[in-house]
Design an enzyme around this catalytic site. Structure first.
Site, PDB file in Angstrom:
ATOM      1  N   HIS A  68      -8.031  -4.881  -1.376  1.00  0.00           N
ATOM      2  CA  HIS A  68      -6.728  -4.336  -0.994  1.00  0.00           C
ATOM      3  C   HIS A  68      -6.089  -5.163   0.120  1.00  0.00           C
ATOM      4  O   HIS A  68      -4.859  -5.285   0.181  1.00  0.00           O
ATOM      5  CB  HIS A  68      -6.906  -2.888  -0.545  1.00  0.00           C
ATOM      6  N   ASP A  92      -8.322  -5.350  -5.948  1.00  0.00           N
ATOM      7  CA  ASP A  92      -7.993  -4.127  -5.213  1.00  0.00           C
ATOM      8  C   ASP A  92      -8.678  -2.936  -5.888  1.00  0.00           C
ATOM      9  O   ASP A  92      -8.577  -2.762  -7.108  1.00  0.00           O
ATOM     10  CB  ASP A  92      -6.473  -3.932  -5.209  1.00  0.00           C
ATOM     11  N   SER A 106       0.830  -1.197   0.000  1.00  0.00           N
ATOM     12  CA  SER A 106       0.000   0.000   0.000  1.00  0.00           C
ATOM     13  C   SER A 106       0.874   1.259   0.000  1.00  0.00           C
ATOM     14  O   SER A 106       1.698   1.440  -0.884  1.00  0.00           O
ATOM     15  CB  SER A 106      -0.964  -0.048   1.195  1.00  0.00           C
TER      16      SER A 106
END
Length: 344
Positions: free
Chosen positions: A313, A284, A128
């Site tokens: 995600h 995601d 991320s």
């Protein structure tokens, strides 16, 4: 307790001039290490933190049978600016308007060089916002990075991703406690509850909810309980000012925000010499497979390996999802082993 060496500390950066030209006063980086630095300083894996995370939140994948083996690697986790441990709005009165991934990476470079004499990394691993930092390492300091794992991240924050971030900013800005500039007179409890519920709709995929995994896999008795315990309570643990600051960092993510690239993303991608493993999650909603697929032709040495998962995600941070954790471990370990067999 772990069976390998660990250490923690705080690195004093002094008054840090940022990419914007503003100054972050008395800047500090909190850090933790796992493993032992080799005599040649050639076994270093940097593991930057992600949005709202602090280093204890990332340690689940470190272990002899985990994604990163501390018996093989010297793993350095630098806490990102704004996460409440390193310099953040919650502990820095004169917080600047924007602290970027560029600022984090150059502060981390100093940490490594001045603390341990480390000039080159075996790898950067990030998920991320950690993946955004890993990408910045590869682009901004190409001679210092041999390889990078980009786990659910991209070279620049896509417009669709920014729509999500701007929505979260607007929720916090609408709170009565918001005094402007991402600062608050008190913690905006109602706004943070809304913040968490919005986040829940993006962090996990439509397929995840369709399969009822919030109940069957995560044990929630119903949707409202899941939203409360997994999302509202998660963000209530962090000061709103810190959350807001990191949203700004996330939105500004772009490896080409550097004088040598002048905003030319293709040029920045072309400059990367590290081997890259691009690992987007198939479902995601922030960092799409298409984003990494568009970057791939401009990279010298990269492989695209999507995570086959409906966990959105969170497929890239599967601390409670054994199937995705096994895929992550096997794929990353194979990439690092293949890399080791080639160039140093």
């Amino acid at each position: 307790m772990s069976g390998w060496a660990t250490a923690t500390g705080t690195f004093e950066l002094g008054d840090l001039t940022l990419q914007s030209g503003a100054v972050l006063p008395s800047a500090q980086l909190r850090w933790k290490t796992h493993g032992t630095l080799s005599p040649g300083r050639d076994n270093v894996v940097l593991y930057p933190t992600s949005y709202g995370a602090q280093h204890p939140d990332l340690e689940w994948l470190i272990g002899p049978d985990g994604v990163l083996d501390p018996n093989r690697w010297f793993i350095v986790i630098p806490d990102m600016f704004g996460n409440g441990l390193s310099s953040s709005p919650s502990n820095t009165p004169d917080w600047p308007a924007l602290v970027t991934a560029w600022d984090n990476v150059h502060a981390q470079r100093r940490l490594l060089a001045e603390m341990w004499g480390i000039e080159r990394l075996h790898a950067v691993y990030g998920w991320s916002m950690g993946a955004q930092q890993a990408y910045h390492w590869a682009a901004l300091l190409p001679d210092r990075v041999a390889r990078a794992v980009i786990n659910c991240g991209s070279a620049h924050t896509a417009t669709h991703n920014r729509v999500f971030l701007k929505g979260l900013m607007a929720v916090l800005e609408a709170a009565p406690e918001h005094g402007g500039g991402g600062r608050f007179s008190a913690e905006p409890a109602a706004a943070l509850r809304a913040f968490g519920r919005i986040y829940a709709g993006w962090a996990l995929s439509q397929d995840f909810y369709r399969a009822d995994l919030h109940c069957t896999a995560l044990g929630a008795p119903d949707l409202d309980s899941f939203l409360r315990t997994d999302w509202e309570e998660r963000f209530a643990r962090r000061p709103a000012a810190d959350l807001y600051a990191q949203l700004c960092t996330w939105e500004a993510g772009d490896i080409s925000r550097d004088p040598r690239y002048g905003g030319d993303l293709t040029r920045a991608l072309n400059a990367i010499t590290a081997r890259l493993l691009l690992m987007p999650g198939e479902t995601d909603l922030y960092f799409r497979v298409a984003d990494n697929a568009a970057e791939l032709p401009h990279l010298r040495d990269a492989v695209l390996q999507p995570i086959p998962s409906i966990w959105g995600h969170r497929a890239g941070n599967p601390s409670i999802n054994p199937a995705d954790a096994a895929f992550l471990r096997d794929t990353v370990r194979a990439f690092l082993a293949t890399a080791e067999a080639g160039a140093p």
